[in-house]
Design a protein around this motif. Structure first.
Motif, PDB file in Angstrom:
ATOM      1  N   SER A 137       0.844  -1.193   0.000  1.00 16.10           N
ATOM      2  CA  SER A 137       0.000   0.000   0.000  1.00 16.10           C
ATOM      3  C   SER A 137       0.877   1.240   0.000  1.00 16.10           C
ATOM      4  CB  SER A 137      -0.933   0.006   1.223  1.00 16.10           C
ATOM      5  OG  SER A 137      -0.164   0.153   2.413  1.00 16.10           O
ATOM      6  N   ARG A 138       0.256   2.373  -0.338  1.00 12.04           N
ATOM      7  CA  ARG A 138       0.956   3.663  -0.267  1.00 12.04           C
ATOM      8  C   ARG A 138      -0.083   4.769  -0.168  1.00 12.04           C
ATOM      9  NH1 ARG A 138       0.957   6.725  -4.984  1.00 12.04           N
ATOM     10  NH2 ARG A 138       0.483   5.643  -6.945  1.00 12.04           N
ATOM     11  N   SER A 139       0.377   5.951   0.199  1.00 11.83           N
ATOM     12  CA  SER A 139      -0.498   7.112   0.230  1.00 11.83           C
ATOM     13  C   SER A 139      -0.517   7.755  -1.149  1.00 11.83           C
ATOM     14  CB  SER A 139      -0.020   8.119   1.280  1.00 11.83           C
ATOM     15  OG  SER A 139       1.282   8.580   0.966  1.00 11.83           O
ATOM     16  N   GLU A 140      -1.481   8.634  -1.388  1.00 12.85           N
ATOM     17  CA  GLU A 140      -1.654   9.258  -2.693  1.00 12.85           C
ATOM     18  C   GLU A 140      -0.456  10.113  -3.088  1.00 12.85           C
ATOM     19  OE1 GLU A 140      -3.259   9.645  -6.161  1.00 12.85           O
ATOM     20  OE2 GLU A 140      -4.478   8.698  -4.618  1.00 12.85           O
ATOM     21  N   ASP A 141       0.166  10.776  -2.100  1.00 17.73           N
ATOM     22  CA  ASP A 141       1.254  11.703  -2.405  1.00 17.73           C
ATOM     23  C   ASP A 141       2.636  11.072  -2.276  1.00 17.73           C
ATOM     24  OD1 ASP A 141       1.152  11.333   0.281  1.00 17.73           O
ATOM     25  OD2 ASP A 141       1.207  13.449   0.839  1.00 17.73           O
ATOM     26  N   CYS A 142       2.701   9.754  -2.231  1.00 16.42           N
ATOM     27  CA  CYS A 142       3.991   9.060  -2.099  1.00 16.42           C
ATOM     28  C   CYS A 142       4.109   8.008  -3.194  1.00 16.42           C
ATOM     29  CB  CYS A 142       4.097   8.404  -0.721  1.00 16.42           C
ATOM     30  SG  CYS A 142       5.651   7.533  -0.441  1.00 16.42           S
ATOM     31  N   LYS A 143       5.296   7.921  -3.799  1.00 14.60           N
ATOM     32  CA  LYS A 143       5.522   6.944  -4.860  1.00 14.60           C
ATOM     33  C   LYS A 143       5.988   5.590  -4.317  1.00 14.60           C
ATOM     34  CE  LYS A 143       6.747  10.267  -8.490  1.00 14.60           C
ATOM     35  NZ  LYS A 143       7.793  10.671  -9.469  1.00 14.60           N
ATOM     36  N   ASP A 144       6.502   5.559  -3.100  1.00 13.44           N
ATOM     37  CA  ASP A 144       7.071   4.330  -2.533  1.00 13.44           C
ATOM     38  C   ASP A 144       5.983   3.509  -1.846  1.00 13.44           C
ATOM     39  OD1 ASP A 144       9.606   5.059  -3.379  1.00 13.44           O
ATOM     40  OD2 ASP A 144       9.990   6.204  -1.551  1.00 13.44           O
ATOM     41  N   TRP A 145       6.065   2.199  -2.052  1.00  7.01           N
ATOM     42  CA  TRP A 145       5.078   1.270  -1.497  1.00  7.01           C
ATOM     43  C   TRP A 145       5.551   0.709  -0.160  1.00  7.01           C
ATOM     44  CZ3 TRP A 145       0.403   0.556  -3.804  1.00  7.01           C
ATOM     45  CH2 TRP A 145       0.272   0.981  -5.142  1.00  7.01           C
TER      46      TRP A 145
END
Length: 385
Positions: A137-145
């Motif tokens: 999973s990741r947040s909308e403003d982050c590219k890293d999982w």
């Protein structure tokens, strides 16, 4: 010689053993220090018959003593089972199980107090295949999982994957599932590796009506269909980063092309009683795009789209051609999202390829939709996530 109930056995290809307490088919259940371990009958070696004295030395020592005098042409390396590794029972294949059906379900610890509950994620593998799976999973403003689960899901089983707390939900905007399917006991038809990405609305975890009955679960859950009948269920989402990059690239290319002689500002290129043509290119909506952010341009384009739609909802049969350009399809995706949610019931199709190429969408206003009230929304609302 096959063991019977009461015999003391050791394992043929692993360390350990105990007393046989029951036998079901070709599986013997062996008592090891109070725990019953299922073992194939052919993997058991009788070391003491029922009623005989059980040797006091350990099974590890017994194996060494008994096997030491036997000459061996080459050393045999036996891989010992880890203490916490469960013994896998033979796979019983089900009818129709050669088609992959995978579901990820979220169970709430307490449906009565969702604001304080935790959520357990379970993977349902409704197939005859093993699944080597990773969930992230990741947040909308982050590219890293962030890895949430990795492991092997056995066939025809529901298995716990990971848990979420209320504090995890704000950064739980995207969820991705990767898997590879295979069999170990028999030959099988190869399946393509799967990758499915979901856009998660975390507010649903706080709404009781979002937890619904599901045939794979005993309680209401939020269920995500990962794969149905071998087909990964891909979800189309509008990526804010990709949208911004696409708009910047398109604006720069158009500005370079029109630098010598910018096109005059106009919003409606052609209008007849039955056809309205609307150009949503930034150059048609603005005298200059200098200093404008990509999101501001997109907001203006969608506002113009909504303005034209709202003004024609009571004109059934009217055809409206929205020219959005081909590009990377960001504006078209945003328009289709509006047509799917806010302007349901109208006919939507690609406009004439001969006249517009791939860069226009035609909407035909329908009577049944024209009589339905539309949710009002200020045209200046910022749609950036």
């Amino acid at each position: 010689m096959n063991p019977i109930v009461g015999d003391t056995v050791r394992y043929l290809n692993s360390v350990g053993g105990g007393k046989v307490v029951r036998i079901a088919g070709d599986i013997a259940y062996v008592d090891e220090d109070g725990f019953e371990t299922p073992v194939l009958v052919r993997e058991c070696v009788v070391v003491a018959h029922a009623g005989d004295d059980v040797p006091t030395r350990s099974f590890r020592a017994l194996r060494v003593i008994e096997e030491a005098p036997k000459p061996a042409p080459a050393p045999v390396v036996v891989k010992e089972k880890a203490p916490d590794e469960p013994t896998r029972l033979p796979v019983i294949e089900t009818a129709g199980g050669n088609v992959l059906n995978i579901v990820l379900g979220f169970e709430a610890s307490d449906l009565r107090t969702l604001s304080k509950a935790s959520f357990d994620a379970y993977v349902v593998n409704d197939s005859n295949y093993y699944l080597a799976m990773a969930i992230m999973s990741r947040s909308e403003d982050c590219k890293d999982w962030k890895l949430r689960y990795s492991g092997v899901i056995e066939p025809n089983i529901q298995e716990f994957a990971f848990a979420l707390t209320v504090d995890d939900l704000p950064s739980f905007d995207r969820l991705a599932v990767q898997y590879v399917a295979y069999k170990t006991e028999s030959s099988f038809a190869a399946k393509a590796p799967g990758f499915v990405e979901f856009n998660i609305d975390a507010t649903k975890f706080a709404k009781l009506h979002c937890f619904r009955p599901n045939p794979y679960f005993d309680v209401p859950v939020i269920a995500l269909d990962v794969t149905v009948a071998d087909k990964p269920q891909s979800r189309t989402t509008v990526d804010a980063m990709a949208m911004a990059q696409s708009l910047q690239g398109a604006a720069a290319a158009r500005a370079a092309k029109e630098k010598a002689a910018p096109a005059p500002r106009k919003q409606v290129r052609r209008e007849t009683p039955d056809l309205i043509e609307v150009d949503l290119h930034a150059s048609e909506l603005f005298d200059s795009i200098d200093g404008l952010e990509p999101a501001d341009i997109l907001n203006a384009q969608i506002n113009k789209f909504s303005e034209v739609m709202d003004s024609n909802l009571r004109r059934p049969g009217t055809k409206i051609v929205f020219i959005h350009g081909k590009g990377e399809g960001v504006l078209r995706q945003a328009i289709m999202k509006e047509l799917t949610h806010r302007y349901k019931g109208h006919d939507v199709q690609d406009a004439s390829f001969r006249e517009y190429g791939f860069g226009a969408t035609q909407v035909t206003i329908r009577q049944q939709a024209a009589n339905k009230p539309q949710a009002s929304r200020p045209h200046g609302k910022d749609r950036r996530r």
